[in-house]
Design an enzyme around this catalytic site. Structure first.
Site, PDB file in Angstrom:
ATOM      1  N   GLY A   1     -15.426 161.187  40.652  1.00 21.51           N
ATOM      2  CA  GLY A   1     -14.957 160.115  40.549  1.00 21.51           C
ATOM      3  C   GLY A   1     -13.109 161.054  40.936  1.00 21.51           C
TER       4      GLY A   1
ATOM      5  N   GLY B   1      -9.130 161.643  37.851  1.00 16.29           N
ATOM      6  CA  GLY B   1      -9.834 162.311  38.622  1.00 16.29           C
ATOM      7  C   GLY B   1      -8.844 162.414  39.521  1.00 16.29           C
TER       8      GLY B   1
ATOM      9  N   SER C   1     -13.430 157.378  24.997  1.00 17.00           N
ATOM     10  CA  SER C   1     -12.920 156.221  25.707  1.00 17.00           C
ATOM     11  C   SER C   1     -12.666 155.737  24.000  1.00 17.00           C
ATOM     12  CB  SER C   1     -12.962 154.748  26.102  1.00 17.00           C
ATOM     13  OG  SER C   1     -12.707 154.037  25.429  1.00 17.00           O
TER      14      SER C   1
ATOM     15  N   TYR D   1     -19.077 147.707  27.713  1.00 16.69           N
ATOM     16  CA  TYR D   1     -18.054 148.839  28.192  1.00 16.69           C
ATOM     17  C   TYR D   1     -18.385 150.565  27.710  1.00 16.69           C
ATOM     18  CZ  TYR D   1     -14.267 152.384  29.248  1.00 16.69           C
ATOM     19  OH  TYR D   1     -13.272 153.510  29.317  1.00 16.69           O
TER      20      TYR D   1
END
Length: 301
Positions: free
Chosen positions: A21, A27, A146, A171
């Site tokens: 990414g 990224g 995260s 998520y």
């Protein structure tokens, strides 16, 4: 800015770094800094045109290669060619991800898309490149977690959220799975006496293109929420520092987890972050590992 900054990255000349990414957001910043410090950086991207544009912006010793983490066939093809072209890989940064999708979507292989992209694809990629990582001195695998992993829970009876799908919990579950993967990988590497270091990082609340993109089809209210949320975020250049520190700082230990230091780890200087109890549970780690090997067909043995 005080504290750890990208200027403290050691000379990376002679090292090969793979960043998934790498064409935008965290990224792109990560690839830029690694290239700026002399690394040969492989930009592993789903859209090669966007990757080429990013490479033109970055400059330095770069390669752009196609990788769709939501397709195990793409992961295998990417890893097979990369393994031949780069017998030794120094750093693998599992950065790519999707966030807060609307209606439930599945990957090419039939997996819930966030789990497929954020964790399962990276699990397969890391396993397929493990020999190349072992061939390098002081190599590292960095998994991008995260803060949402702290409130998530893995339901092994419905891992793909086929019942009562909700985007935000899905998520969080994908990032909990990613965190568990990074920790369990560390356990297994140490048990095997491997020199590879598995470390983790999270960016706090960071201003990237993912959240607005996820909300763009949700009407006027959803777009307003996305714009309001951006006001509470930190710049992407700061959000990338935890993973850059994990990837480059001398002496990083397996299992270390880096993130922002302030406001419940949402922003601020880079420090060691806290991992949830479920993410640190070895029993959960072993169970998820077995499931991931079965789903991806990639065994680390």
């Amino acid at each position: 800015m005080t504290g750890w900054t990208a200027d403290r990255i050691p000379d990376q000349r002679g090292r090969v770094a793979v960043v998934t990414g790498a064409n935008s957001g965290l990224g792109l910043v990560t690839a830029t800094e690694l290239a700026r410090h002399g690394a040969r950086v492989v930009l592993a991207v789903r859209n090669t045109a966007a990757g080429e544009a990013a490479a033109h912006r970055i400059g330095g010793d770069l390669e752009v290669r196609e990788l769709d983490l939501a397709s195990l066939a793409s992961v295998r093809a990417f890893a097979a060619k990369l393994a031949v072209d780069h017998p030794a890989i120094d750093v693998l940064i599992n950065n790519a991800g999707v966030v807060l999708l609307g209606p439930r979507r599945v990957s090419t292989d039939g997996f819930e898309l966030q789990l497929a992209t954020n964790m399962l694809g990276h699990f397969a990629l890391t396993g397929l490149l493990l020999a190349n990582l072992a061939a390098a001195r002081e190599s590292r695998v960095i998994s991008l977690s995260s803060i949402t992993h702290k409130n998530a829970h893995l339901d092994f009876d419905d891992l793909m959220f086929e019942r009562d799908y909700r985007a935000a919990p899905a998520y969080g579950r994908s990032k909990l799975a990613t965190t568990i993967f990074g920790i369990e990988l560390d356990r297994r590497l140490r048990a095997a006496g491997s020199p590879i270091v598995s470390a983790l990082a999270h960016p706090g609340l960071t201003r990237t293109n993912l959240t607005p993109r996820a909300w763009e089809h949700r009407g006027r209210l959803g777009q307003w929420i996305a714009r309001a949320g951006l006001l509470a975020t930190q710049p992407v250049e700061r959000g990338a520092l935890p993973q850059l520190r994990a990837a480059t700082e001398p002496g990083v230990r397996g299992g270390q987890f880096f993130g922002p230091s302030r406001l419940w780890e949402t922003r601020g200087q880079v420090t060691e972050a806290r991992i949830s109890r479920e993410a640190a549970d070895p029993t959960v780690g072993r169970r998820l590992w077995a499931v991931a090997e079965e789903l991806t067909g990639v065994s680390y043995r």
